[in-house]
Scaffold this motif. Structure first.
Motif, PDB file in Angstrom:
ATOM      1  N   VAL A 191       2.056  -3.511  -7.277  1.00 26.62           N
ATOM      2  CA  VAL A 191       1.593  -2.223  -7.457  1.00 26.62           C
ATOM      3  C   VAL A 191       1.389  -1.963  -9.191  1.00 26.62           C
ATOM      4  O   VAL A 191       0.357  -1.289  -9.584  1.00 26.62           O
ATOM      5  CB  VAL A 191       2.513  -1.221  -6.859  1.00 26.62           C
ATOM      6  CG1 VAL A 191       2.028   0.206  -7.269  1.00 26.62           C
ATOM      7  CG2 VAL A 191       2.599  -1.581  -5.473  1.00 26.62           C
ATOM      8  N   GLU A 192       2.380  -2.539  -9.980  1.00 25.91           N
ATOM      9  CA  GLU A 192       2.250  -2.091 -11.363  1.00 25.91           C
ATOM     10  C   GLU A 192       1.245  -3.163 -12.019  1.00 25.91           C
ATOM     11  O   GLU A 192       0.648  -2.652 -12.936  1.00 25.91           O
ATOM     12  CB  GLU A 192       3.757  -2.367 -11.907  1.00 25.91           C
ATOM     13  CG  GLU A 192       4.800  -1.325 -11.504  1.00 25.91           C
ATOM     14  CD  GLU A 192       6.104  -1.788 -11.900  1.00 25.91           C
ATOM     15  OE1 GLU A 192       6.502  -3.250 -12.210  1.00 25.91           O
ATOM     16  OE2 GLU A 192       6.849  -1.033 -12.133  1.00 25.91           O
TER      17      GLU A 192
ATOM     18  N   TYR B 221       2.135   1.753  -3.123  1.00 26.09           N
ATOM     19  CA  TYR B 221       1.480   2.646  -4.112  1.00 26.09           C
ATOM     20  C   TYR B 221       0.990   3.848  -3.959  1.00 26.09           C
ATOM     21  O   TYR B 221       1.009   5.078  -4.863  1.00 26.09           O
ATOM     22  CB  TYR B 221       0.131   1.913  -4.090  1.00 26.09           C
ATOM     23  CG  TYR B 221      -1.130   2.576  -4.922  1.00 26.09           C
ATOM     24  CD1 TYR B 221      -1.386   2.660  -6.135  1.00 26.09           C
ATOM     25  CD2 TYR B 221      -2.212   3.265  -3.770  1.00 26.09           C
ATOM     26  CE1 TYR B 221      -2.337   3.141  -6.714  1.00 26.09           C
ATOM     27  CE2 TYR B 221      -3.230   3.980  -4.430  1.00 26.09           C
ATOM     28  CZ  TYR B 221      -3.254   4.049  -6.095  1.00 26.09           C
ATOM     29  OH  TYR B 221      -4.425   4.781  -6.633  1.00 26.09           O
ATOM     30  N   TYR B 222       1.189   4.401  -2.668  1.00 22.16           N
ATOM     31  CA  TYR B 222       1.029   5.707  -2.435  1.00 22.16           C
ATOM     32  C   TYR B 222       2.297   6.666  -2.897  1.00 22.16           C
ATOM     33  O   TYR B 222       2.096   7.548  -3.365  1.00 22.16           O
ATOM     34  CB  TYR B 222       1.071   5.910  -0.643  1.00 22.16           C
ATOM     35  CG  TYR B 222      -0.307   5.527   0.031  1.00 22.16           C
ATOM     36  CD1 TYR B 222      -1.578   5.736  -0.573  1.00 22.16           C
ATOM     37  CD2 TYR B 222      -0.190   4.539   0.978  1.00 22.16           C
ATOM     38  CE1 TYR B 222      -2.664   5.184  -0.241  1.00 22.16           C
ATOM     39  CE2 TYR B 222      -1.446   4.305   1.621  1.00 22.16           C
ATOM     40  CZ  TYR B 222      -2.592   4.440   1.095  1.00 22.16           C
ATOM     41  OH  TYR B 222      -3.766   3.864   1.641  1.00 22.16           O
TER      42      TYR B 222
ATOM     43  N   THR C 218      10.879   9.544  -4.954  1.00 21.71           N
ATOM     44  CA  THR C 218       9.996   9.007  -6.247  1.00 21.71           C
ATOM     45  C   THR C 218       9.999   7.451  -6.100  1.00 21.71           C
ATOM     46  O   THR C 218      10.870   6.927  -5.867  1.00 21.71           O
ATOM     47  CB  THR C 218      10.515   9.744  -7.536  1.00 21.71           C
ATOM     48  OG1 THR C 218      11.726   8.965  -7.675  1.00 21.71           O
ATOM     49  CG2 THR C 218      10.622  11.261  -7.394  1.00 21.71           C
TER      50      THR C 218
ATOM     51  N   LYS D 138       3.969   5.811  -5.442  1.00 19.42           N
ATOM     52  CA  LYS D 138       3.658   5.871  -7.002  1.00 19.42           C
ATOM     53  C   LYS D 138       2.625   6.801  -7.359  1.00 19.42           C
ATOM     54  O   LYS D 138       2.721   7.490  -8.615  1.00 19.42           O
ATOM     55  CB  LYS D 138       3.375   4.601  -7.459  1.00 19.42           C
ATOM     56  CG  LYS D 138       3.253   4.389  -8.948  1.00 19.42           C
ATOM     57  CD  LYS D 138       2.849   3.087  -9.528  1.00 19.42           C
ATOM     58  CE  LYS D 138       2.582   2.865 -10.916  1.00 19.42           C
ATOM     59  NZ  LYS D 138       3.768   3.204 -11.950  1.00 19.42           N
ATOM     60  N   SER D 139       1.755   7.097  -6.355  1.00 26.55           N
ATOM     61  CA  SER D 139       0.554   8.042  -6.558  1.00 26.55           C
ATOM     62  C   SER D 139       0.813   9.482  -6.107  1.00 26.55           C
ATOM     63  O   SER D 139       0.003  10.098  -6.025  1.00 26.55           O
ATOM     64  CB  SER D 139      -0.628   7.397  -6.162  1.00 26.55           C
ATOM     65  OG  SER D 139      -0.886   5.973  -6.405  1.00 26.55           O
ATOM     66  N   ASN D 140       2.247   9.736  -5.846  1.00 26.33           N
ATOM     67  CA  ASN D 140       2.404  10.831  -5.281  1.00 26.33           C
ATOM     68  C   ASN D 140       1.764  11.399  -4.006  1.00 26.33           C
ATOM     69  O   ASN D 140       1.137  12.316  -3.897  1.00 26.33           O
ATOM     70  CB  ASN D 140       2.266  12.185  -6.213  1.00 26.33           C
ATOM     71  CG  ASN D 140       3.374  11.932  -7.531  1.00 26.33           C
ATOM     72  OD1 ASN D 140       4.622  11.696  -7.112  1.00 26.33           O
ATOM     73  ND2 ASN D 140       2.908  11.945  -8.593  1.00 26.33           N
ATOM     74  N   LYS D 141       1.521  10.490  -2.989  1.00 24.87           N
ATOM     75  CA  LYS D 141       0.667  10.639  -1.855  1.00 24.87           C
ATOM     76  C   LYS D 141       1.651  10.419  -0.676  1.00 24.87           C
ATOM     77  O   LYS D 141       1.510   9.319   0.154  1.00 24.87           O
ATOM     78  CB  LYS D 141      -0.443   9.858  -1.810  1.00 24.87           C
ATOM     79  CG  LYS D 141      -1.734  10.250  -2.866  1.00 24.87           C
ATOM     80  CD  LYS D 141      -2.727   9.032  -2.635  1.00 24.87           C
ATOM     81  CE  LYS D 141      -3.561   9.530  -3.947  1.00 24.87           C
ATOM     82  NZ  LYS D 141      -4.974   8.651  -3.932  1.00 24.87           N
TER      83      LYS D 141
ATOM     84  N   GLN E 236      -2.550  -1.517  -9.936  1.00 22.52           N
ATOM     85  CA  GLN E 236      -2.486  -0.131  -9.675  1.00 22.52           C
ATOM     86  C   GLN E 236      -3.437   0.323  -8.742  1.00 22.52           C
ATOM     87  O   GLN E 236      -3.474   0.077  -7.607  1.00 22.52           O
ATOM     88  CB  GLN E 236      -3.042   0.422 -11.203  1.00 22.52           C
ATOM     89  CG  GLN E 236      -1.760  -0.199 -12.294  1.00 22.52           C
ATOM     90  CD  GLN E 236      -0.816   0.852 -12.262  1.00 22.52           C
ATOM     91  OE1 GLN E 236      -0.836   2.011 -11.985  1.00 22.52           O
ATOM     92  NE2 GLN E 236       0.214   0.338 -12.680  1.00 22.52           N
ATOM     93  N   SER E 237      -4.367   1.213  -9.150  1.00 23.84           N
ATOM     94  CA  SER E 237      -5.485   1.609  -8.218  1.00 23.84           C
ATOM     95  C   SER E 237      -6.380   0.734  -7.438  1.00 23.84           C
ATOM     96  O   SER E 237      -6.985   0.924  -6.390  1.00 23.84           O
ATOM     97  CB  SER E 237      -6.429   2.913  -8.781  1.00 23.84           C
ATOM     98  OG  SER E 237      -7.137   2.348  -9.881  1.00 23.84           O
TER      99      SER E 237
ATOM    100  N   LYS F  79       0.761  -1.280   0.179  1.00 19.24           N
ATOM    101  CA  LYS F  79       0.081  -0.179   0.051  1.00 19.24           C
ATOM    102  C   LYS F  79       0.903   1.223   0.052  1.00 19.24           C
ATOM    103  O   LYS F  79       0.427   2.229  -0.562  1.00 19.24           O
ATOM    104  CB  LYS F  79      -0.959   0.029   1.069  1.00 19.24           C
ATOM    105  CG  LYS F  79      -1.954  -1.167   1.116  1.00 19.24           C
ATOM    106  CD  LYS F  79      -2.749  -1.408   2.335  1.00 19.24           C
ATOM    107  CE  LYS F  79      -3.645  -0.034   2.771  1.00 19.24           C
ATOM    108  NZ  LYS F  79      -4.530  -0.326   4.042  1.00 19.24           N
TER     109      LYS F  79
END
Length: 605
Positions: free
Chosen positions: A474-475, A431-432, A451, A434-437, A478-479, A428
């Motif tokens: 994650v790849e 993923y955050y 990054t 990768k999602s810029n969070k 994705q979401s 998780k």
């Protein structure tokens, strides 16, 4: 997938004879969930049915003879509230030879399920007056061994760490921590004149850990051979090319000085110390324990510190393990059986009491790839079968998650060791990232990467297989990764209630199941060989269709540990096994593989 093994109906008679309320597994220890019914414990044993008269002296034990359709299977004994199955079968020829061993150092290669711990019990029962220490790799093994040696009062069972804690660790209890984190080393790095970046902290953390697992007496002695391993990592930390040797060596000297200072602070109780830390102190200053024999289980998983400590103890030693289950090299494990071979009296346990012929056949083909000197022999008799979930054994967390995603709606799934053990929370966080969070990231490790690309670069350079599998998840999803994880967590079942138990090969070591499915994410050896075949074809000339590797062509490197993981996964089954075709190695494939190895096209490291 290909299914190997007898069909369930072939054992119907056995199931009908054994009461369904009795849960039995084919190990020296059996713990039924409920009391066996009287139909199983149908009569008291007679003297001539006991091959081991030692049982007659155990007045504190209640025992009854367990009888199967082919005759006596064993004795069920009540010991400290647990039921134990004592085999009525006498020791094998291999076990009998080991029971007579008297050499100062004995090394036993024991294949999966070959009864290594029970063999040590046979050995100890023959020497009731010999003060004996049994050392296990972890607490679970030590607790299991305590039950195995239930009638050997002269045997003390311990983990190696508990022994060190008794004599050294108690003095460091207030400083003891589970691990030293890179973030804990930032301040020492600053004092040592080095950049307090995460790369340097990770290098220092790894350096301290490897020193504690080494046999070297001082940090200075350890560092003498470390520069060639550390310089590439230091170059990465400083973002400099390897050609700038002068500045890299200067940084290495500073790093070594900081490592020495931190270790001294640990010893002086001014810095936290780990379990490996007090083990190292015990290795450097051992105690004469006065044992006649020291029995060491899982010897393939020891590190150099443990080996040096054990060999330094007074008394004769037996090292037993399976070198083909050595799967912790990444964590400093060294095969003590190979390391001590020149000074050992060598024995083998090749007959598995666990694996039926179809499973042994698959395992044998894997062992041939590893050039094992002896064949893996299957269990020679039918065994009691137990009801329970099928084990899905994957190489990586990617394989575990993938199966869970595809099946959590249709089946009840359990996770060996519990869902948190698979660190899907880290997935998780990736993923955050990768999602810029970044504000949602909890992992202190992942917070050090600006990054997703920087993390991917680090994983590639560090060859971190487990972290790479999490990035792959994650790849791939994705979401969807967050809702899928939440769904899996919601659907997680207890092992006793599950249809399938999911696990990685590393986590399942030492366990066994009635039914095993091997996932498809292990190393693809046929695919590698096909790649080599195409490369070899380019260099073929004339009639020589199998040329040796030219000097200007690099061999393909294959980690032996990756092959061993396939062997570990396969040999968890004492009943049914399902494998992908690429792991059912034919004789033709084995011959081609060994030919490529001999020709220098591939190298096992």
């Amino acid at each position: 997938m290909e299914l190997h093994g007898a069909q369930p109906e072939a054992e119907a008679n056995f199931h009908q004879y054994w009461a369904p309320s009795v849960a039995l597994s084919f190990t020296p220890r059996v713990e039924p969930s409920v009391e066996p019914s009287s139909s199983v414990l149908d009569r008291e044993p007679k003297l001539d049915e006991l091959w081991n008269p030692g049982f007659l002296r155990l007045r504190s034990f209640a025992f009854r003879l367990a009888v199967g359709p082919q005759g006596p299977v064993g004795f069920l004994l009540i010991f400290r509230g647990s039921f134990l199955l004592e085999s009525a079968t006498p020791p094998t020829q291999e076990q009998s030879a080991i029971m007579d061993a008297e050499a100062p150092l004995v090394a036993i290669t024991a294949y999966a399920g070959a009864g290594k711990t029970s063999t040590l019990r046979f050995f100890s029962k023959k020497r009731p007056r010999a003060k004996t220490l049994y050392l296990a790799f972890n607490r679970t093994m030590a607790e299991d061994a305590q039950k195995t040696f239930f009638d050997c009062p002269q045997v003390e069972t311990r983990t190696i760490h508990s022994l060190a804690f008794k004599f050294r660790g108690r003095d460091y209890q207030s400083q003891l921590v589970r691990s030293i984190r890179p973030l804990d080393l930032m301040e020492p790095l600053r004092r040592g004149g080095l950049e307090d970046n995460y790369y340097f902290a990770r290098i220092l953390c790894d350096l301290l850990n490897r020193f504690q697992m080494s046999s070297k007496p001082t940090m200075a002695a350890f560092l003498k051979k470390e520069s060639r391993f550390l310089l590439p990592n230091i170059a990465l930390a400083l973002k400099k090319p390897l050609t700038e040797l002068k500045s890299l060596k200067k940084a290495f000297a500073k790093l070594g000085a900081v490592a020495g200072e931190v270790w001294t602070a640990m010893v002086n109780k001014t810095f936290p110390i780990t379990h490996n830390g007090y083990l190292k102190l015990f290795q450097l200053d051992p105690v004469n324990l006065g044992y006649d024999w020291v029995l060491v289980d899982e010897a393939q998983d020891l590190n150099d510190c443990m080996i040096d400590l054990i060999l330094g103890l007074p008394g004769r030693k037996i090292l037993v393990g399976d070198p083909y289950q050595q799967i912790y090299e990444w964590n400093g494990a060294v095969n003590a059986l190979n390391k001590t071979a020149a000074h050992s009296e060598i024995y083998y346990l090749t007959r598995s009491f666990r694996c039926p012929p179809p499973v042994a056949g698959l395992a044998n083909q894997v062992l041939k790839l590893l050039s094992a000197p002896k064949n893996f022999l299957s269990a020679s008799v039918d065994k009691p079968r137990v009801c329970g979930p099928t084990a899905i054994i994957a190489r990586t967390t990617y394989g575990v998650f993938k199966f869970a995603v595809e099946n959590c709606q249709k089946h009840r799934l359990a996770f060996n060791g519990g869902l948190p053990a698979y660190e899907f929370d880290v997935v998780k966080d990736i993923y955050y990232l990768k999602s810029n969070k970044p504000n949602l990231i909890r992992s202190s490790f992942l917070k050090n990467f600006d990054t997703f690309e920087n993390l991917s670069d680090y994983v590639e350079r560090a060859e971190d297989v487990q972290l790479a599998s999490k990035i792959k998840l994650v790849e791939r999803y994705q979401s969807e990764i967050i809702p899928l994880y939440d769904l899996i967590a919601q659907k997680e079942a207890r092992i006793q209630d599950a249809d399938y138990t999911l696990t990685t090969a590393h986590r399942v070591k030492g366990q066994e199941f009635g039914s095993v499915i091997v996932s498809d994410d292990f190393i693809d050896l046929p695919g590698i060989c096909q790649t080599i075949a195409r490369l070899r074809e380019k260099h073929a000339n004339g009639l020589d269709r199998r040329p040796k590797r030219p000097a200007n062509v690099e061999p393909i490197m294959i980690k032996a540990e990756e092959i061993r993981l396939i062997y570990v996964a396969i040999t968890r089954s004492w009943g049914y096994i399902s494998v992908e075709p690429q792991y059912n190695f034919s004789d033709h494939f084995v011959a081609d593989f060994l030919s490529l190895k001999k020709g220098g096209w591939l190298k096992i490291i």
